[in-house]
Design an enzyme around this catalytic site. Structure first.
Site: not given
Ligand code: BES
Ligand code: MN
Ligand code: MN
Length: 452
Positions: A150, A85
């Site tokens: 996610e 997604d």
């Molecule tokens: N890939 C990211 C997580 C991430 C961002 C890891 C920057 C390292 C550096 C993931 O897809 C993401 O965006 N996660 C969300 C999670 C939330 C919606 C629960 C986030 O971090 O906002």
């Molecule tokens: Mn991600």
């Molecule tokens: Mn993300």
């Protein structure tokens, strides 16, 4: 295997571009069919790669599994996780080219989801394909798990994992959904922040009122909400929610490690385009993003925001607020502290309701053992450079659950780059990293497997 990767380079790019053309925006119900189409597409590509692929319904978007267990019971099993997604692409007018029409410029593919996380997920499928098509086998048993929620908090993945523990049981979990510290510097992610997400809804009058007839006599929800928001921090950026920092606990070795990493403020400012930096006093930028918690307004809504002016006293104001958490803060405890704080700071004449959206626990890697040694060798060989450990400011809610429920260590082996515009207009992924990541993944399977 290396030869196969280079021979099929162009096709591997084209396949990724097909994946990127599917607008699998999990947050939007109008994209539900697209999100499902991405899951189906992935399942078909997994099957072609030689995996046994299945699609699993959840109460939300489906989970896709790809399995190969031919290495036998004595060989280790590796679980590879990613998400198909993507975040909403808006504001569309800020994209140089349309978000779901991938285009390569300067060695980068520009599209929503390119680096987060379709490119980083798909490179593992191609590494698996390279092994299976050249050797008819993999050095380890592999289970690929791809989720479609996610970006909206992984609500239905946890129950899926709990219900399928036996099928997902693994000796190691590998995730590519993070960023390298700098171009050409292969990076292992040492930590993730957790998250607690809220909506604050402030109400006063039954409907919007004439601001001349009633203004001054009835409370203004926008002003009340502004006061609530202003109560979250002091002038130095410290959070004022009672008890908020009680469980903050950072490994001193990690702080030392962070201090050795270079930081170029000018470059960073150029990357973000802000007039200056601001954050919690007493901490460096890396510390603020990797080892300190935050409380941020993500969105604000109230009153009249259209063309011209309208003299109105709004009946309603809303803010989306999220706190990034660090070990050992607990999202449920933070929710309680947050609700208590909002109640205490709600001015007279309005009601304030806190709606809890979703949360995720913070995580810190142990950075030791076979998985980490294997990853360091694979990354060094693929990139020709020693690895760097870096923290991550973002969150991947399932990571701490994987460790807890499956009892397996998690490796964050990310191939994103600073400035990649994840969640923003003009998201891109480096084509070089897509291909080097593929090689690193293929080498890591060797390192985890036989003879090593
Ligand atoms: N890939 C990211 C997580 C991430 C961002 C890891 C920057 C390292 C550096 C993931 O897809 C993401 O965006 N996660 C969300 C999670 C939330 C919606 C629960 C986030 O971090 O906002
Ligand atoms: Mn991600
Ligand atoms: Mn993300």
């Amino acid at each position: 295997m290396r030869e196969y990767l280079s021979q099929h380079r162009d096709r591997f790019r084209e396949e990724l571009f097909d994946f990127l053309r599917i607008p699998s925006v999990s947050a939007r119900t109008e994209h539900n069919a697209d999100t499902r189409a991405a899951a189906e597409w992935l399942k078909a590509r997994m099957t072609e790669a030689g995996l046994e692929a299945t699609l699993h319904e959840t109460a939300g978007h489906p989970v896709v599994l790809g399995e190969w267990r031919g290495a036998g019971d004595d060989a280790p099993t590796v679980l590879i996780y990613g998400h198909y997604d993507v975040q909403p692409a808006e504001p569309l007018e800020l994209w140089t080219s349309p978000p779901f029409e991938p285009v390569v410029r300067d060695g980068r593919v520009y599209a929503r989801g390119s680096v987060d996380d379709k490119g980083q997920l798909y490179l593992h499928i191609k590494a698996i394909e390279a092994h299976l098509k050249t050797n008819q086998r993999l050095p380890v048993n592999v289970v690929v798990i791809a989720e479609g929620e996610e970006e909206v908090g992984s609500e239905h993945l946890m129950p899926f994992v709990e219900q399928n523990v036996d099928r997902l049981k693994a000796d190691a979990v590998i995730i590519s959904d993070t960023t390298m510290f700098a171009p050409g510097m292969p990076t292992i992610g040492a930590s993730l922040r957790g998250l607690a997400y809220f909506e604050i809804r402030v109400r006063a009058a039954r409907t919007d009122l004439h601001s001349g007839s009633y203004g001054g006599a009835v409370a203004n929800p926008a002003t009340a909400l502004a006061r609530i928001i202003a109560s979250f921090h002091d002038q130095d950026g410290h959070i004022l929610i009672d008890g908020f920092y009680d469980d903050v606990n950072v490994a001193p070795e990690f702080v030392d490690q962070i201090r050795t990493l270079p930081f170029d403020e000018k470059e960073y400012l150029e990357e973000v385009g802000a007039p200056g930096l601001f954050g919690e006093k007493g901490y460096t930028t890396h510390e603020r993003v990797w080892i300190r918690p935050t409380c941020e307004v993500n969105g604000l809504l109230s009153g009249y925001t259209g063309e011209g002016s309208k003299t109105v006293l709004p009946a309603y104001a809303m803010a989306k607020v999220s706190c990034r958490l660090v070990p050992d803060q607990d999202p449920v405890k933070i929710q309680e502290l947050f609700e208590k704080h909002v109640k205490k700071f709600t001015p007279p004449g309005v009601t304030a309701e806190v709606v809890v959206m979703h949360g995720g626990k913070p995580w810190r890697a142990k950075l030791e053992g076979k998985l980490y040694e294997a990853a360091a060798r694979a990354l060094e060989e693929a990139f020709g450079k020693p690895i760097t450990y870096a923290g991550e400011g973002g969150s991947i809610p399932i990571v701490s659950d994987f460790e807890r429920v499956l009892g397996a260590p998690v490796l964050l082996m990310g191939f994103g780059l600073p400035g990649e515009n994840a969640h923003a207009p003009d998201e891109w992924m480096s084509m070089e990293n897509y291909e080097k990541g593929m090689l690193a993944s293929a080498l890591l399977l060797n390192e985890m497997g036989d003879g090593k």
